[in-house]
Motif scaffolding. Structure first.
Motif, PDB file in Angstrom:
ATOM      1  N   UNK A 121       0.500  33.513 -17.670  1.00  0.00           N
ATOM      2  CA  UNK A 121       2.193  33.275 -17.603  1.00  0.00           C
ATOM      3  C   UNK A 121       2.701  32.487 -16.482  1.00  0.00           C
ATOM      4  N   UNK A 122       1.758  32.430 -15.484  1.00  0.00           N
ATOM      5  CA  UNK A 122       2.280  31.448 -14.186  1.00  0.00           C
ATOM      6  C   UNK A 122       1.990  29.932 -14.525  1.00  0.00           C
ATOM      7  N   UNK A 123       0.856  29.664 -15.491  1.00  0.00           N
ATOM      8  CA  UNK A 123       0.588  28.415 -15.899  1.00  0.00           C
ATOM      9  C   UNK A 123       1.588  28.130 -16.780  1.00  0.00           C
ATOM     10  N   UNK A 124       1.767  28.778 -17.949  1.00  0.00           N
ATOM     11  CA  UNK A 124       2.690  28.617 -18.928  1.00  0.00           C
ATOM     12  C   UNK A 124       4.051  28.135 -18.279  1.00  0.00           C
ATOM     13  N   UNK A 125       4.584  28.861 -17.228  1.00  0.00           N
ATOM     14  CA  UNK A 125       5.773  28.480 -16.579  1.00  0.00           C
ATOM     15  C   UNK A 125       5.628  27.236 -15.770  1.00  0.00           C
ATOM     16  N   UNK A 127       3.403  24.752 -14.923  1.00  0.00           N
ATOM     17  CA  UNK A 127       2.818  23.480 -15.611  1.00  0.00           C
ATOM     18  C   UNK A 127       4.045  22.569 -16.182  1.00  0.00           C
ATOM     19  N   UNK A 128       4.714  23.117 -17.130  1.00  0.00           N
ATOM     20  CA  UNK A 128       5.803  22.383 -17.694  1.00  0.00           C
ATOM     21  C   UNK A 128       6.973  22.083 -16.858  1.00  0.00           C
ATOM     22  N   UNK A 129       7.239  23.317 -16.050  1.00  0.00           N
ATOM     23  CA  UNK A 129       8.521  23.186 -15.186  1.00  0.00           C
ATOM     24  C   UNK A 129       8.361  22.243 -14.044  1.00  0.00           C
ATOM     25  N   UNK A 130       7.125  22.230 -13.205  1.00  0.00           N
ATOM     26  CA  UNK A 130       7.259  21.469 -12.192  1.00  0.00           C
ATOM     27  C   UNK A 130       6.295  20.072 -12.621  1.00  0.00           C
ATOM     28  N   UNK A 131       4.919  20.050 -13.072  1.00  0.00           N
ATOM     29  CA  UNK A 131       4.369  19.064 -13.648  1.00  0.00           C
ATOM     30  C   UNK A 131       4.955  18.358 -14.600  1.00  0.00           C
ATOM     31  N   UNK A 132       5.541  18.858 -15.593  1.00  0.00           N
ATOM     32  CA  UNK A 132       6.479  17.950 -16.564  1.00  0.00           C
ATOM     33  C   UNK A 132       7.602  17.269 -16.272  1.00  0.00           C
ATOM     34  N   UNK A 133       8.134  17.743 -15.153  1.00  0.00           N
ATOM     35  CA  UNK A 133       9.577  17.174 -14.856  1.00  0.00           C
ATOM     36  C   UNK A 133       9.283  16.200 -13.346  1.00  0.00           C
ATOM     37  N   UNK A 134       8.215  16.162 -12.951  1.00  0.00           N
ATOM     38  CA  UNK A 134       8.228  15.355 -11.462  1.00  0.00           C
ATOM     39  C   UNK A 134       8.332  14.147 -11.732  1.00  0.00           C
ATOM     40  N   UNK A 135       7.940  13.160 -12.795  1.00  0.00           N
ATOM     41  CA  UNK A 135       8.138  11.802 -12.976  1.00  0.00           C
ATOM     42  C   UNK A 135       9.606  11.373 -12.981  1.00  0.00           C
ATOM     43  N   UNK A 136      10.588  12.425 -13.337  1.00  0.00           N
ATOM     44  CA  UNK A 136      11.972  12.298 -13.252  1.00  0.00           C
ATOM     45  C   UNK A 136      12.643  12.097 -11.911  1.00  0.00           C
ATOM     46  N   UNK A 137      11.871  12.704 -11.052  1.00  0.00           N
ATOM     47  CA  UNK A 137      12.390  13.149  -9.645  1.00  0.00           C
ATOM     48  C   UNK A 137      12.781  11.679  -9.080  1.00  0.00           C
ATOM     49  N   UNK A 138      11.800  10.719  -9.107  1.00  0.00           N
ATOM     50  CA  UNK A 138      12.182   9.577  -8.419  1.00  0.00           C
ATOM     51  C   UNK A 138      13.156   8.792  -8.985  1.00  0.00           C
ATOM     52  N   UNK A 139      13.849   9.214  -9.952  1.00  0.00           N
ATOM     53  CA  UNK A 139      15.160   8.570 -10.420  1.00  0.00           C
ATOM     54  C   UNK A 139      16.477   9.257  -9.626  1.00  0.00           C
ATOM     55  N   UNK A 140      16.327  10.360  -9.239  1.00  0.00           N
ATOM     56  CA  UNK A 140      17.483  11.266  -8.488  1.00  0.00           C
ATOM     57  C   UNK A 140      17.377  11.331  -7.121  1.00  0.00           C
ATOM     58  N   UNK A 141      16.180  11.462  -6.468  1.00  0.00           N
ATOM     59  CA  UNK A 141      15.865  11.879  -5.002  1.00  0.00           C
ATOM     60  C   UNK A 141      14.747  11.019  -4.279  1.00  0.00           C
ATOM     61  N   UNK A 147       8.598  17.445  -4.288  1.00  0.00           N
ATOM     62  CA  UNK A 147       8.635  17.873  -5.640  1.00  0.00           C
ATOM     63  C   UNK A 147       7.184  18.149  -6.184  1.00  0.00           C
ATOM     64  N   UNK A 148       6.472  16.950  -5.959  1.00  0.00           N
ATOM     65  CA  UNK A 148       5.039  17.060  -6.403  1.00  0.00           C
ATOM     66  C   UNK A 148       4.352  17.846  -5.850  1.00  0.00           C
ATOM     67  N   UNK A 149       4.652  18.424  -4.512  1.00  0.00           N
ATOM     68  CA  UNK A 149       4.106  19.336  -3.739  1.00  0.00           C
ATOM     69  C   UNK A 149       4.134  20.665  -4.669  1.00  0.00           C
ATOM     70  N   UNK A 150       5.425  21.061  -5.027  1.00  0.00           N
ATOM     71  CA  UNK A 150       5.525  22.348  -5.664  1.00  0.00           C
ATOM     72  C   UNK A 150       4.771  22.264  -6.974  1.00  0.00           C
ATOM     73  N   UNK A 151       4.633  20.881  -7.509  1.00  0.00           N
ATOM     74  CA  UNK A 151       4.042  20.936  -9.136  1.00  0.00           C
ATOM     75  C   UNK A 151       2.559  21.029  -8.545  1.00  0.00           C
ATOM     76  N   UNK A 152       2.084  20.565  -7.799  1.00  0.00           N
ATOM     77  CA  UNK A 152       0.683  20.768  -7.407  1.00  0.00           C
ATOM     78  C   UNK A 152       0.244  22.249  -6.695  1.00  0.00           C
ATOM     79  N   UNK A 153       1.109  22.766  -6.150  1.00  0.00           N
ATOM     80  CA  UNK A 153       0.877  23.928  -5.405  1.00  0.00           C
ATOM     81  C   UNK A 153       0.990  25.098  -6.237  1.00  0.00           C
ATOM     82  N   UNK A 154       1.644  25.258  -7.490  1.00  0.00           N
ATOM     83  CA  UNK A 154       1.605  26.439  -8.338  1.00  0.00           C
ATOM     84  C   UNK A 154      -0.055  26.714  -8.590  1.00  0.00           C
ATOM     85  N   UNK A 155      -0.976  25.800  -8.337  1.00  0.00           N
ATOM     86  CA  UNK A 155      -2.343  26.185  -8.510  1.00  0.00           C
ATOM     87  C   UNK A 155      -2.839  27.179  -7.525  1.00  0.00           C
TER      88      UNK A 155
END
Length: 304
Positions: A121-125, A127-141, A147-155
């Motif tokens: 359940x943690x992985x399904x939520x 990976x897409x939420x954090x890892x899938x949206x990280x590339x968009x962050x450099x456009x906005x912030x 944000x990459x830290x959160x994406x990696x740290x769900x591990x």
């Protein structure tokens, strides 16, 4: 033009292996080793889990690189270092990249399914939420590394729940975020000038000459999180000496020794110097588990 197989390999960054994959592996390793210590997992199980998470970390990193290059293909064409990447250069089409991404994600979710329902359940939520949206962050912030830290740290919670079968928010709110910000910002220093021209936001661009004090703050935060995690997990002196103080001072030395205005030196510090830290930490972990095993054998002998 390079062969299609070579282009697909470069798209996943596996031609750099283990660079990149190892950084994604370490949040998995921190969580799994802490959980293994917590439940006194046998050494053979520790080794098996470590290999499992090394493979999972590699797949996650490769999938993240494919998503990143798909989203950033227009930016990549404007940056000297990345304009030859497979999608930006036309060596790989978006359709081919999408098929490769599907295969990688399918393999990742299969591995998730073997780790238990809560971890799945943690992985399904996560990976897409954090890892899938990280590339968009450099456009906005200007803080995409955060944000990459959160994406990696769900591990970390993923591995903790998988091994212990329980949530422990004190352990799960974790060590990987500040560490990821540190190394990813050093990596981003390679492209500061091109990023400014292309309109790409990054911490390296935002921090400018204040980058060393800022990275030092991340290192101190990382140090504090490791101390707190060790305290909560009942770790002993070898852990603090080898896996807290030594990495902290090594990171600090790297922060104040690299030239953030020199792309080549930034790359060298990202690959060579941080690899030194990882190799050091790896030897620490092996030695630490040997010490724990020895102490356990002495305890059994004394009580028998």
């Amino acid at each position: 033009m390079p062969s299609k197989a070579r282009s697909l390999l470069e798209l996943t960054r596996l031609h750099w292996f283990p660079v990149g994959s190892d950084f994604m592996f370490w949040p998995f390793a921190w969580g799994s080793l802490a959980a293994s210590y917590h439940v006194a997992l046998p050494m053979d199980e520790v080794v098996k889990n470590t290999l499992f998470y090394a493979l999972l970390g590699t797949l996650v990193h490769s999938a993240g690189c494919v998503i990143n290059d798909m989203c950033d293909r227009e930016f990549d064409r404007k940056v000297e270092r990345s304009k030859t990447r497979p999608i930006a250069s036309g060596a790989v089409t978006m359709t081919e990249a999408s098929i490769l991404l599907f295969v990688l994600v399918a393999a990742i979710f299969y591995m998730f399914s073997t780790a238990g329902t809560a971890a799945l359940t943690l992985g399904l939520i996560g990976l897409p939420t954090c890892g899938g949206t990280y590339p968009l962050m450099k456009r906005w912030m200007y803080w995409p590394s955060l944000f990459l830290g959160f994406a990696a740290s769900w591990a970390v919670p993923f591995t903790w729940v998988s091994i212990t079968g329980e949530f422990d928010w004190g352990m799960i709110l974790n060590v990987g975020i500040a560490w990821t910000c540190l190394y990813d910002t050093i990596y981003a220093c390679q492209d500061k000038k091109d990023d400014e021209k292309a309109g790409v936001k990054s911490m390296a661009v935002r921090l400018g000459d204040g980058i060393r004090p800022a990275l030092s703050v991340f290192d101190v935060t990382f140090f504090g999180c490791l101390l707190w995690a060790g305290y909560l997990n009942g770790q002993h002196l070898p852990f603090y000496v080898m896996s807290v103080f030594a990495p902290f001072f090594l990171c600090l030395w790297h922060i104040w020794s690299f030239d953030h205005n020199d792309p080549r030196d930034s790359w060298n510090k990202f690959t060579v110097r941080f690899t030194d830290i990882i190799q050091f930490a790896h030897s620490d972990i092996v030695l630490y588990y040997r010490l724990v095993a020895t102490v356990q054998r002495w305890s059994v002998r004394d009580w028998s």
